[in-house]
Scaffold this active site. Structure first.
Site, PDB file in Angstrom:
ATOM      1  CB  CYS A   1     -18.726  18.177   8.974  1.00 47.91           C
ATOM      2  SG  CYS A   1     -17.401  17.176   8.267  1.00 47.91           S
TER       3      CYS A   1
ATOM      4  CG  HIS B   1     -21.953  16.027   5.883  1.00 53.66           C
ATOM      5  ND1 HIS B   1     -21.737  17.381   5.781  1.00 53.66           N
ATOM      6  CD2 HIS B   1     -20.738  15.450   5.943  1.00 53.66           C
ATOM      7  CE1 HIS B   1     -20.438  17.620   5.755  1.00 53.66           C
ATOM      8  NE2 HIS B   1     -19.802  16.455   5.857  1.00 53.66           N
TER       9      HIS B   1
ATOM     10  CD  GLU C   1     -25.210  18.670   5.227  1.00 55.60           C
ATOM     11  OE1 GLU C   1     -25.484  18.331   6.401  1.00 55.60           O
ATOM     12  OE2 GLU C   1     -24.055  18.980   4.866  1.00 55.60           O
TER      13      GLU C   1
END
Lengths: 197, 250
Positions: free
Chosen positions: A76, A178, A180
């Site tokens: 990001c 993202h 994650e």
């Protein structure tokens, strides 16, 4: 082992939680000397690119990052830091990859931020996308984007315009989404990165 | 193209989900983490936890919940309930919450939206609005829809956006719990004037209602609780139905 640059730009709980789930060992990098300990480096980051760059400079790590020869993954805002410049705060950045980070607003008719799941198309065999579908969905939250570039764009997405969802130059990788928070595709990407040397 | 999002909402009290949950394959239907994990496996795009804990221990139990969810679940989630000041939000961010949702606290102190947006970025700030139609006009209601204010819903949403909300969660109290469908006409009116994402809430009863809300009002996301908890609508079936109607979903 994977080192996470810990420069205080946003929360890294979700990232470390994902690495824990995947049994990927990691440690924190707080100062320059600690860069040498790890086999690969993650630069996280949420929030304001200009503010993140300032924090990175204050940490003393900014000038060392461009000299790293091990795999580096910016996530990001951590990805945006790899570029030359951001319109956010009119900020010069690390300039490791010669691209610009631009504001969506006024360039597209769509809502800003670009928030949600969007298809990511990887094109030229970038190893962090190994075993990931050509049009897998990843989770994005951002108002600034990195321009599309035939040389450095490793994967693109479309939101009003075509932009870089992932970039790569030599050992430097960046993803705008993202991983994650991107379900199984995101976990696959983190595993792929953790296998790079 | 950005996919339309499907968001299950979980009410949590003292660290346990409340309202009935009737789900196959759950070892502990009251465990919000296990339920969250199941939803993520089914293809939910995001989750919202509404913490209605009223005790003094609330902050501690909320933080524990957020950490547990962030450890186990690989999709984004929002936490709402009891967030009154910057410090509440800060600790939730650092416990792994992707977004926080504020409702009454924002109405009582609108500057809170600016403070949160400045401190954490607009993407972190969801403003939840409960609306009810009174005499042909929509007014903001507080305390779960029980307390009417004199603020017109459209005006408040515009103000919230201008102050730095990153997303609006709009619940139509007239439709909530009826299972007769979303308030598509009002949602469309709001959505047409909004340049941040809008989550529709209130009224979902069957899969067609989701098709309707996306086709008629073009909202970015749709939220529901009981139809998912009781297994009346399974998320994979819902997404297949949306796809059949040409609506992009993950």
């Amino acid at each position: 082992m994977t080192g996470i640059i810990n420069y205080g730009a946003g929360n890294i709980f979700s990232l470390t939680a994902a690495l824990d789930r995947l049994d990927i060992p990691y440690g924190m990098i707080n100062e320059v000397d600690e860069l040498a300990i790890y086999d690969r480096i993650i630069i996280p980051g949420v929030g304001h690119a200009g503010a993140a760059m300032r924090k990175l400079r204050e940490s003393g790590l900014a000038s060392s990052i461009s000299r790293i020869t091990k795999p580096v993954l910016g996530i990001c805002v951590g990805m945006q830091l790899l570029t030359a410049y951001s319109e956010e705060g009119d900020s010069p950045l690390l300039d490791i990859i010669p691209l610009n980070t631009l504001h969506f607003e006024k360039r597209i008719a769509e809502k800003v931020p670009h928030m949600g799941w969007n298809k990511v198309f990887h094109e030229n065999g970038c190893p962090i996308f190994d075993n990931i579908k050509k049009d897998a969905y990843f989770y994005f939250v951002h108002s600034y984007f990195i321009e599309y570039n035939a040389t450095f764009t490793a994967a693109f997405a479309r939101y009003g315009l075509k932009f870089s969802a992932a970039i790569q130059d030599r050992n430097f990788y960046g993803v705008q989404f993202h991983p994650e928070k991107s379900g199984e595709a995101g976990e696959r990407l983190l595993l792929n990165f953790s296998n790079l040397y | 193209m950005l996919a339309k999002r499907i968001i299950p909402c979980l009410d949590v009290k003292d660290g346990r989900t409340v309202k009935g949950v009737n789900f196959v394959d759950l070892r502990d239907a009251g465990d919000p983490v296990e339920l969250a994990w199941q939803y993520s496996r089914q293809g939910a795009d995001e989750l919202i936890f509404l913490d209605i804990t009223a005790t003094h221990e609330r902050r501690k139990t909320t933080v524990e919940l957020v950490k547990a969810v962030a450890r186990q679940v690989n999709i984004p989630f929002t936490i709402g309930g009891g967030i009154n000041e910057l410090a509440d939000a800060d600790i939730l961010l650092h416990s792994g919450a992707d977004k926080i949702s504020i409702n009454s606290a924002a109405v009582r102190n609108p500057a809170l939206i600016n403070e949160l947006a400045d401190a954490f970025g607009i993407q972190f700030v969801v403003v939840a609005v409960d609306t009810r139609n009174v005499g042909g006009k929509n007014f903001v209601h507080l305390n779960g829809g029980r307390l009417k204010t004199d603020i017109e819903t459209e005006d408040w949403i515009k103000e919230a956006e201008n102050r730095g909300a990153g997303e609006i969660l709009l619940t139509s109290m007239d439709h909530d719990g009826t299972k007769n469908g979303f308030d598509c006409a009002f949602l469309k009116k709001i959505n047409d004037n909004l340049s941040i994402p809008l989550i529709a809430s209130g009224g979902a009863g069957n899969r067609q209602h989701f098709v309707d809300v996306f086709q008629q009002s073009n909202v970015d996301a749709a939220l529901a609780a009981s139809v998912f908890h009781y297994g009346e609508i399974l998320i994979p079936d819902l997404k297949a139905e949306l796809r059949r109607h040409g609506i992009e979903v993950r």
